[in-house]
Design a protein around this motif. Structure first.
Motif, PDB file in Angstrom:
ATOM      1  N   ASP A 144       0.815  -1.223   0.000  1.00  0.00           N
ATOM      2  CA  ASP A 144       0.000   0.000   0.000  1.00  0.00           C
ATOM      3  C   ASP A 144       0.845   1.269   0.000  1.00  0.00           C
ATOM      4  O   ASP A 144       0.311   2.368   0.132  1.00  0.00           O
ATOM      5  CB  ASP A 144      -0.929   0.014   1.213  1.00  0.00           C
ATOM      6  CG  ASP A 144      -2.102  -0.951   1.058  1.00  0.00           C
ATOM      7  OD1 ASP A 144      -2.171  -1.644   0.019  1.00  0.00           O
ATOM      8  OD2 ASP A 144      -2.948  -1.009   1.970  1.00  0.00           O
ATOM      9  N   GLY A 145       2.163   1.124  -0.125  1.00  0.00           N
ATOM     10  CA  GLY A 145       3.025   2.287  -0.276  1.00  0.00           C
ATOM     11  C   GLY A 145       3.644   2.801   0.996  1.00  0.00           C
ATOM     12  O   GLY A 145       4.227   3.887   1.017  1.00  0.00           O
ATOM     13  N   ILE A 146       3.546   2.028   2.087  1.00  0.00           N
ATOM     14  CA  ILE A 146       4.222   2.401   3.337  1.00  0.00           C
ATOM     15  C   ILE A 146       5.480   1.547   3.407  1.00  0.00           C
ATOM     16  O   ILE A 146       5.431   0.380   3.789  1.00  0.00           O
ATOM     17  CB  ILE A 146       3.315   2.155   4.554  1.00  0.00           C
ATOM     18  CG1 ILE A 146       2.022   2.949   4.388  1.00  0.00           C
ATOM     19  CG2 ILE A 146       4.015   2.551   5.848  1.00  0.00           C
ATOM     20  CD1 ILE A 146       0.870   2.397   5.183  1.00  0.00           C
ATOM     21  N   THR A 147       6.594   2.143   3.023  1.00  0.00           N
ATOM     22  CA  THR A 147       7.809   1.352   2.833  1.00  0.00           C
ATOM     23  C   THR A 147       8.872   1.628   3.895  1.00  0.00           C
ATOM     24  O   THR A 147      10.029   1.262   3.720  1.00  0.00           O
ATOM     25  CB  THR A 147       8.401   1.619   1.432  1.00  0.00           C
ATOM     26  OG1 THR A 147       8.730   3.017   1.335  1.00  0.00           O
ATOM     27  CG2 THR A 147       7.413   1.260   0.346  1.00  0.00           C
ATOM     28  N   SER A 148       8.464   2.270   4.983  1.00  0.00           N
ATOM     29  CA  SER A 148       9.405   2.523   6.084  1.00  0.00           C
ATOM     30  C   SER A 148       8.655   2.471   7.402  1.00  0.00           C
ATOM     31  O   SER A 148       7.490   2.875   7.494  1.00  0.00           O
ATOM     32  CB  SER A 148      10.096   3.878   5.906  1.00  0.00           C
ATOM     33  OG  SER A 148       9.161   4.894   5.592  1.00  0.00           O
ATOM     34  N   PHE A 149       9.333   1.955   8.413  1.00  0.00           N
ATOM     35  CA  PHE A 149       8.744   1.768   9.733  1.00  0.00           C
ATOM     36  C   PHE A 149       9.765   2.236  10.764  1.00  0.00           C
ATOM     37  O   PHE A 149      10.971   2.094  10.564  1.00  0.00           O
ATOM     38  CB  PHE A 149       8.395   0.296   9.963  1.00  0.00           C
ATOM     39  CG  PHE A 149       7.515  -0.274   8.886  1.00  0.00           C
ATOM     40  CD1 PHE A 149       6.139  -0.196   8.977  1.00  0.00           C
ATOM     41  CD2 PHE A 149       8.080  -0.869   7.757  1.00  0.00           C
ATOM     42  CE1 PHE A 149       5.338  -0.708   7.960  1.00  0.00           C
ATOM     43  CE2 PHE A 149       7.291  -1.383   6.749  1.00  0.00           C
ATOM     44  CZ  PHE A 149       5.906  -1.301   6.853  1.00  0.00           C
ATOM     45  N   LYS A 150       9.275   2.775  11.861  1.00  0.00           N
ATOM     46  CA  LYS A 150      10.190   3.364  12.843  1.00  0.00           C
ATOM     47  C   LYS A 150      10.226   2.561  14.128  1.00  0.00           C
ATOM     48  O   LYS A 150       9.215   2.018  14.576  1.00  0.00           O
ATOM     49  CB  LYS A 150       9.763   4.803  13.167  1.00  0.00           C
ATOM     50  CG  LYS A 150      10.712   5.531  14.122  1.00  0.00           C
ATOM     51  CD  LYS A 150      10.247   6.957  14.362  1.00  0.00           C
ATOM     52  CE  LYS A 150      11.205   7.707  15.282  1.00  0.00           C
ATOM     53  NZ  LYS A 150      10.780   9.092  15.524  1.00  0.00           N
ATOM     54  N   CYS A 151      11.409   2.538  14.735  1.00  0.00           N
ATOM     55  CA  CYS A 151      11.597   1.945  16.060  1.00  0.00           C
ATOM     56  C   CYS A 151      12.161   2.997  16.998  1.00  0.00           C
ATOM     57  O   CYS A 151      13.080   3.734  16.632  1.00  0.00           O
ATOM     58  CB  CYS A 151      12.598   0.790  16.008  1.00  0.00           C
ATOM     59  SG  CYS A 151      12.044  -0.626  15.091  1.00  0.00           S
ATOM     60  N   PHE A 152      11.622   3.054  18.193  1.00  0.00           N
ATOM     61  CA  PHE A 152      12.201   3.867  19.257  1.00  0.00           C
ATOM     62  C   PHE A 152      13.068   2.975  20.142  1.00  0.00           C
ATOM     63  O   PHE A 152      12.584   1.958  20.640  1.00  0.00           O
ATOM     64  CB  PHE A 152      11.113   4.487  20.132  1.00  0.00           C
ATOM     65  CG  PHE A 152      10.256   5.523  19.458  1.00  0.00           C
ATOM     66  CD1 PHE A 152      10.710   6.831  19.311  1.00  0.00           C
ATOM     67  CD2 PHE A 152       8.984   5.211  18.989  1.00  0.00           C
ATOM     68  CE1 PHE A 152       9.914   7.797  18.702  1.00  0.00           C
ATOM     69  CE2 PHE A 152       8.189   6.171  18.388  1.00  0.00           C
ATOM     70  CZ  PHE A 152       8.652   7.468  18.239  1.00  0.00           C
ATOM     71  N   LEU A 153      14.317   3.351  20.353  1.00  0.00           N
ATOM     72  CA  LEU A 153      15.135   2.664  21.334  1.00  0.00           C
ATOM     73  C   LEU A 153      15.018   3.333  22.705  1.00  0.00           C
ATOM     74  O   LEU A 153      15.739   2.976  23.642  1.00  0.00           O
ATOM     75  CB  LEU A 153      16.600   2.625  20.894  1.00  0.00           C
ATOM     76  CG  LEU A 153      16.890   1.935  19.559  1.00  0.00           C
ATOM     77  CD1 LEU A 153      18.390   1.733  19.386  1.00  0.00           C
ATOM     78  CD2 LEU A 153      16.161   0.602  19.449  1.00  0.00           C
ATOM     79  N   VAL A 183      15.280   4.583  12.862  1.00  0.00           N
ATOM     80  CA  VAL A 183      15.544   4.362  14.286  1.00  0.00           C
ATOM     81  C   VAL A 183      15.842   5.662  15.023  1.00  0.00           C
ATOM     82  O   VAL A 183      16.681   6.460  14.588  1.00  0.00           O
ATOM     83  CB  VAL A 183      16.726   3.391  14.494  1.00  0.00           C
ATOM     84  CG1 VAL A 183      16.899   3.081  15.987  1.00  0.00           C
ATOM     85  CG2 VAL A 183      16.519   2.089  13.722  1.00  0.00           C
ATOM     86  N   HIS A 184      15.129   5.852  16.143  1.00  0.00           N
ATOM     87  CA  HIS A 184      15.470   6.889  17.125  1.00  0.00           C
ATOM     88  C   HIS A 184      16.398   6.231  18.132  1.00  0.00           C
ATOM     89  O   HIS A 184      15.996   5.357  18.896  1.00  0.00           O
ATOM     90  CB  HIS A 184      14.196   7.395  17.817  1.00  0.00           C
ATOM     91  CG  HIS A 184      14.452   8.375  18.932  1.00  0.00           C
ATOM     92  ND1 HIS A 184      13.555   9.383  19.221  1.00  0.00           N
ATOM     93  CD2 HIS A 184      15.453   8.511  19.832  1.00  0.00           C
ATOM     94  CE1 HIS A 184      14.015  10.091  20.253  1.00  0.00           C
ATOM     95  NE2 HIS A 184      15.157   9.573  20.647  1.00  0.00           N
ATOM     96  N   ALA A 185      17.656   6.661  18.127  1.00  0.00           N
ATOM     97  CA  ALA A 185      18.690   5.975  18.909  1.00  0.00           C
ATOM     98  C   ALA A 185      19.147   6.800  20.107  1.00  0.00           C
ATOM     99  O   ALA A 185      19.808   7.831  19.950  1.00  0.00           O
ATOM    100  CB  ALA A 185      19.887   5.658  18.012  1.00  0.00           C
TER     101      ALA A 185
END
Length: 455
Positions: A144-153, A183-185
């Motif tokens: 559906d065009g969502i090609t990035s996902f985020k992780c919080f560390l 990534v939020h590092a």
């Protein structure tokens, strides 16, 4: 022909040249000299630069956080975006336990379809696997065009943090799908330890927000992300890079040929941690915080050298009375600052003063963002691309104030910043949406950008 922009200087990521730009049905259809005058609308850009609209890869609009909701709605945030020359924003909806990716995204789309003043895309923040359901759903999300996902560390207590095992699982799953993890590092355990120490000692002002998460606390997490991504041979995008040591680890990995992307933000290029000593220091509280001069110098050097790929804003403003909740306890300050309307003008001012080339600004604020995140119709003044165009007057002086911004917040960290040069017009797919200080578009004209996964 619907629109003809004549006599300007086109700036791309690789060069600048005088040419006209012709637009029809929202697309750039021709670029060249002396394209005539046959168009429904002719704009004379003599003496001005013609730039692609910027893509802000990092915004948090209408985001619940810190006991409140970020001050800009989807309407006001996207309105501010186009008034600063940003024609596409990437927002970060946060998935929590029990929520699906597409359910969350579709609920945001429903609002944006009514309110969006610029085009929009999403990086979905994943905080819970829901017993594996999310890993399965990621495939449909990518389709559906969502090609990035985020992780919080970080944000362990808020229930948003992922551990190393979850990070590794997501890196591998995204790689399998042609997607990427952002990534939020920062290291949450060190932050919690230091926060507890400072509160116990009665050290509660905004300076201790910085002291609780200084350079080495961010750097450890940066290096951990680099370690996992390189050993798993998975692409990764590190958001809002602010420290020298972590940046150096990223540069080393890039030099070794790993697919790793680095984003920084204007606030880290402009301010240092000294702002937290100011009486209004709480207004500058964001995570990661601004760092010392050595880190700022390293960021500018990496930007000039091509090791920083994108500049985005992490736009997440709060009202001053909400920032005041932490006047006597820095842990109660909602984390975030304004920036979406200031991104392009700030970076273009740096070019206008000779600090970096104009081509570099286009590269890190437009072209690279579109390429990295699969926005095939964005990021360039080129035939076939969307006619997202900014006309920039290099001679226009402008002083940033909350009074001449187009957001819904009541203060800005950029108050009083003087810029030489400023956007005078923004076109979204060929339609004029910003004109010499005024928003002239219509909310709801922004469209969802369906992105292309990596092959």
């Amino acid at each position: 022909m619907d629109l003809l922009i004549k006599n300007g200087t086109i700036v791309t990521s690789t060069g600048s040249f005088p040419a006209d730009v012709a637009v029809e049905d929202g697309k750039i259809v021709s670029i060249g000299k002396d394209l005539g005058t046959e168009a429904k609308k002719v704009v004379d850009a003599t003496g001005k630069l013609v730039l692609p609209g910027a893509l802000d890869a990092h915004t948090h609009l209408a985001m619940p956080f810190g006991g409140t909701i970020s001050a800009d709605s989807y309407l006001s945030g996207t309105r501010a975006a186009v008034c600063g020359g940003v024609t596409t924003i990437f927002d970060y909806p946060v998935q929590h336990k029990g929520e699906t990716i597409l359910g969350l995204i579709n609920s945001k789309k429903a609002v944006l379809e009514e309110e969006a003043c610029c085009d929009y895309a999403f990086h979905c923040c994943i905080t819970n696997f829901n017993d594996g359901e999310i890993l399965d759903e990621m495939e449909q999300a990518v389709a559906d065009g969502i090609t990035s996902f985020k992780c919080f560390l970080v944000y362990k207590k808020e229930g948003m943090m992922v551990d190393d095992g979850m990070l590794a699982t997501l890196l591998l799953r995204a790689k399998e799908l042609g997607a990427m993890i952002n990534v939020h590092a920062e290291n949450p355990d060190l932050i919690d330890l230091r926060v507890e120490q400072y509160l116990k000692e009665g050290k509660t002002d905004a300076w201790y927000h910085y002291m609780s998460r200084p350079e080495f606390v961010e750097a450890e997490a940066d290096k951990r992300v680099v370690h996992w991504a390189t050993h798993l041979n998975a692409p990764v995008y590190i958001v809002h890079m602010a420290d020298k040591e972590g940046l150096e680890a990223c540069i080393k990995a890039k030099e070794e040929g790993h697919e790793l992307y680095v984003e920084t933000c204007p606030q880290y290029l402009e301010f240092t941690c000294d702002v937290y000593k100011r009486e209004d220091g709480r207004n500058f509280v964001c995570s990661p915080p601004m760092k010392g001069q050595e880190s700022q110098d390293a960021l500018w050097l990496a930007l000039k050298s091509g090791f920083i790929d994108t500049v985005a804003t992490d736009h997440c403003p709060f009202q001053s009375y909400e920032k005041d909740w932490g006047k006597d306890d820095f842990t109660k300050i909602p984390n975030g600052c304004a920036g979406v309307e200031n991104l392009y003008p700030y970076m273009l001012d740096a070019a206008n003063s000779g600090k970096i080339p104009f081509e570099k600004v286009v590269e890190v604020c437009a072209t690279n963002v579109a390429k990295i995140f699969g926005c095939e119709n964005k990021g360039e003044i080129a035939v076939g691309k969307d006619a997202d165009i900014v006309i920039y007057d290099k001679d226009k002086d402008f002083t940033i104030s909350v009074d001449n911004m187009h957001s819904d917040y009541d203060h800005t960290i950029w108050e009083g910043k003087k810029l030489h040069g400023y956007p005078v017009q923004t076109y979204l797919r060929g339609e004029l949406v910003y004109d010499n200080g005024a928003y002239v578009g219509k909310p709801g004209t922004g469209k969802y950008v369906k992105r292309i996964p990596k092959k």
